[in-house]
Design a protein around this motif. Structure first.
Motif, mmCIF file in Angstrom:
data_model
loop_
_atom_site.group_PDB
_atom_site.id
_atom_site.type_symbol
_atom_site.label_atom_id
_atom_site.label_comp_id
_atom_site.label_asym_id
_atom_site.label_seq_id
_atom_site.Cartn_x
_atom_site.Cartn_y
_atom_site.Cartn_z
ATOM 1 N N PHE A 133 0.860 -1.189 0.000
ATOM 2 C CA PHE A 133 0.000 0.000 0.000
ATOM 3 C C PHE A 133 0.892 1.233 0.000
ATOM 4 O O PHE A 133 1.869 1.299 0.738
ATOM 5 C CB PHE A 133 -0.897 0.000 1.236
ATOM 6 C CG PHE A 133 -1.866 1.146 1.298
ATOM 7 C CD1 PHE A 133 -3.059 1.090 0.598
ATOM 8 C CD2 PHE A 133 -1.585 2.278 2.066
ATOM 9 C CE1 PHE A 133 -3.961 2.155 0.652
ATOM 10 C CE2 PHE A 133 -2.484 3.330 2.135
ATOM 11 C CZ PHE A 133 -3.669 3.273 1.420
ATOM 12 N N ARG A 134 0.558 2.223 -0.829
ATOM 13 C CA ARG A 134 1.343 3.436 -0.920
ATOM 14 C C ARG A 134 0.834 4.449 0.120
ATOM 15 O O ARG A 134 -0.156 5.134 -0.104
ATOM 16 C CB ARG A 134 1.249 4.031 -2.330
ATOM 17 C CG ARG A 134 1.991 5.345 -2.524
ATOM 18 C CD ARG A 134 3.485 5.202 -2.353
ATOM 19 N NE ARG A 134 4.020 4.132 -3.177
ATOM 20 C CZ ARG A 134 4.277 4.231 -4.480
ATOM 21 N NH1 ARG A 134 4.068 5.348 -5.127
ATOM 22 N NH2 ARG A 134 4.771 3.189 -5.140
ATOM 23 N N PHE A 135 1.506 4.516 1.252
ATOM 24 C CA PHE A 135 1.132 5.464 2.296
ATOM 25 C C PHE A 135 1.404 6.880 1.785
ATOM 26 O O PHE A 135 2.505 7.173 1.305
ATOM 27 C CB PHE A 135 1.931 5.192 3.571
ATOM 28 C CG PHE A 135 1.804 3.778 4.061
ATOM 29 C CD1 PHE A 135 0.640 3.348 4.673
ATOM 30 C CD2 PHE A 135 2.838 2.864 3.884
ATOM 31 C CE1 PHE A 135 0.506 2.033 5.113
ATOM 32 C CE2 PHE A 135 2.723 1.563 4.325
ATOM 33 C CZ PHE A 135 1.553 1.142 4.934
ATOM 34 N N ILE A 158 -4.218 5.459 -4.762
ATOM 35 C CA ILE A 158 -5.086 4.972 -5.834
ATOM 36 C C ILE A 158 -4.269 4.743 -7.105
ATOM 37 O O ILE A 158 -4.391 3.713 -7.776
ATOM 38 C CB ILE A 158 -6.247 5.951 -6.079
ATOM 39 C CG1 ILE A 158 -7.209 5.925 -4.895
ATOM 40 C CG2 ILE A 158 -6.984 5.608 -7.373
ATOM 41 C CD1 ILE A 158 -8.246 7.029 -4.923
ATOM 42 N N VAL A 159 -3.413 5.715 -7.452
ATOM 43 C CA VAL A 159 -2.565 5.569 -8.629
ATOM 44 C C VAL A 159 -1.632 4.371 -8.474
ATOM 45 O O VAL A 159 -1.426 3.595 -9.420
ATOM 46 C CB VAL A 159 -1.769 6.866 -8.878
ATOM 47 C CG1 VAL A 159 -0.656 6.631 -9.905
ATOM 48 C CG2 VAL A 159 -2.698 7.970 -9.359
ATOM 49 N N ALA A 160 -1.065 4.204 -7.281
ATOM 50 C CA ALA A 160 -0.152 3.079 -7.054
ATOM 51 C C ALA A 160 -0.866 1.749 -7.264
ATOM 52 O O ALA A 160 -0.314 0.824 -7.883
ATOM 53 C CB ALA A 160 0.436 3.159 -5.648
ATOM 54 N N HIS A 218 -0.301 -0.934 -10.494
ATOM 55 C CA HIS A 218 0.349 -2.145 -9.970
ATOM 56 C C HIS A 218 1.714 -1.827 -9.353
ATOM 57 O O HIS A 218 2.639 -2.640 -9.423
ATOM 58 C CB HIS A 218 0.481 -3.207 -11.063
ATOM 59 C CG HIS A 218 -0.807 -3.478 -11.782
ATOM 60 N ND1 HIS A 218 -1.900 -4.038 -11.163
ATOM 61 C CD2 HIS A 218 -1.182 -3.219 -13.061
ATOM 62 C CE1 HIS A 218 -2.893 -4.135 -12.034
ATOM 63 N NE2 HIS A 218 -2.491 -3.643 -13.185
ATOM 64 N N LEU A 219 1.805 -0.653 -8.723
ATOM 65 C CA LEU A 219 2.998 -0.277 -7.978
ATOM 66 C C LEU A 219 2.842 -0.613 -6.501
ATOM 67 O O LEU A 219 3.792 -0.476 -5.729
ATOM 68 C CB LEU A 219 3.295 1.210 -8.156
ATOM 69 C CG LEU A 219 3.523 1.646 -9.610
ATOM 70 C CD1 LEU A 219 3.674 3.155 -9.694
ATOM 71 C CD2 LEU A 219 4.738 0.945 -10.200
#
Length: 275
Positions: free
Chosen positions: A152-154, A162-164, A168-169
């Motif tokens: 999860f992109r904190f 959401i973009v991450a 698929h980042l």
């Protein structure tokens, strides 16, 4: 705050841009105990903040159900986020972002606590401004539940994670346009000004110097028989608050405005099979 026209222009002109330098990661599943932990943490934070519930005014705007039973829009400078006991709690949410979230403007100093419940009087001068902390709240809940940086992109913007997930980042979620089923542990997200994103336009959500202004809440309960969903979010009417949404005839978060927002997408957690 951006006006609706500003938001529509932003959505029409943003290009698809990744928000990290590393490449895509493989999807990973989230065990049921971690999903339960997310919900437990959100519920505990909601109780800590006084169990505030959100209603809607006659014109469809969000309002907070006050101790008096009235439902009022809480002004800047008022509400539970400016109480002496709870304003410092927000800094714990900022800390969940890592070093970038522990300094600068991403802090609440609370110089004028406990001044008003909902209405800021003009004779007091300009109200105290604080940075929006709803994404920091979501980040704190997921970090405390055990999510890693790769899952999860904190971030201080909802568009960041959401973009991450979309690109698929990060590995633990999919981005699904509404109408869509949402389950406990999922995030439901909306543009702040209520503009609609069509399914084919999800790719336009981007982040960077001017992230798309969004808001997301964590789903805590779903009653498919009663067609109701409950979710908890931070910085909602200056507090951690619970909202209740009516689902459509197929038990989905629909495309019409509900609880003061137009819910555009579901950030769906990759639950282990059978959950």
């Amino acid at each position: 705050m951006r006006t609706p026209s500003r938001t529509l222009v932003l959505l029409a002109t943003l290009i698809v841009a990744g928000c990290a330098t590393h490449g895509p990661v493989a999807p990973t599943t989230v065990p049921p105990e971690r999903i339960a932990r997310m919900v437990q943490i959100a519920e505990a934070e909601w109780r800590l903040w006084g169990s505030q519930r959100i209603g809607t005014t006659s014109d469809g705007a969000q309002c907070a159900v006050l101790a008096s039973g009235d439902c009022a829009e809480v002004d800047d400078g008022c509400g539970r986020e400016m109480s002496a006991a709870l304003c410092p709690v927000v800094n714990g949410y900022w800390a969940a972002l890592g070093p970038a979230g522990t300094g600068g403007i991403e802090r609440h100093t609370c110089p004028q606590p406990d001044r008003c419940e909902a209405r800021w009087l003009p004779e007091w001068g300009p109200p105290l401004w604080t940075p929006a902390w709803s994404a920091a709240f979501i980040s704190a809940v997921l970090r405390r539940a055990g999510f890693t940086e790769s899952e999860f992109r904190f971030g201080k913007s909802h568009a960041d994670y959401i973009v991450a997930a979309r690109d698929h980042l990060s590995s633990a979620h999919d981005v699904i346009a509404t109408p869509a089923i949402a389950l406990p542990g999922d995030l439901i997200c909306a543009l702040r000004e209520g503009a609609r994103i069509a399914p084919t336009e999800i790719a336009r959500i981007s982040a960077g110097e001017s992230p798309t202004p969004m808001h997301c809440d964590l789903v805590t309960r779903v009653d498919f028989a009663g067609r109701r969903l409950e979710a908890i979010g931070g910085n909602v009417q200056q507090s951690v608050s619970r909202i209740t949404l009516d689902l459509d005839g197929q038990g989905r978060v629909g495309t019409s405005p509900v609880a003061g927002r137009t819910w555009n997408l579901v950030l769906r957690v990759h639950a282990e099979p059978g959950d």
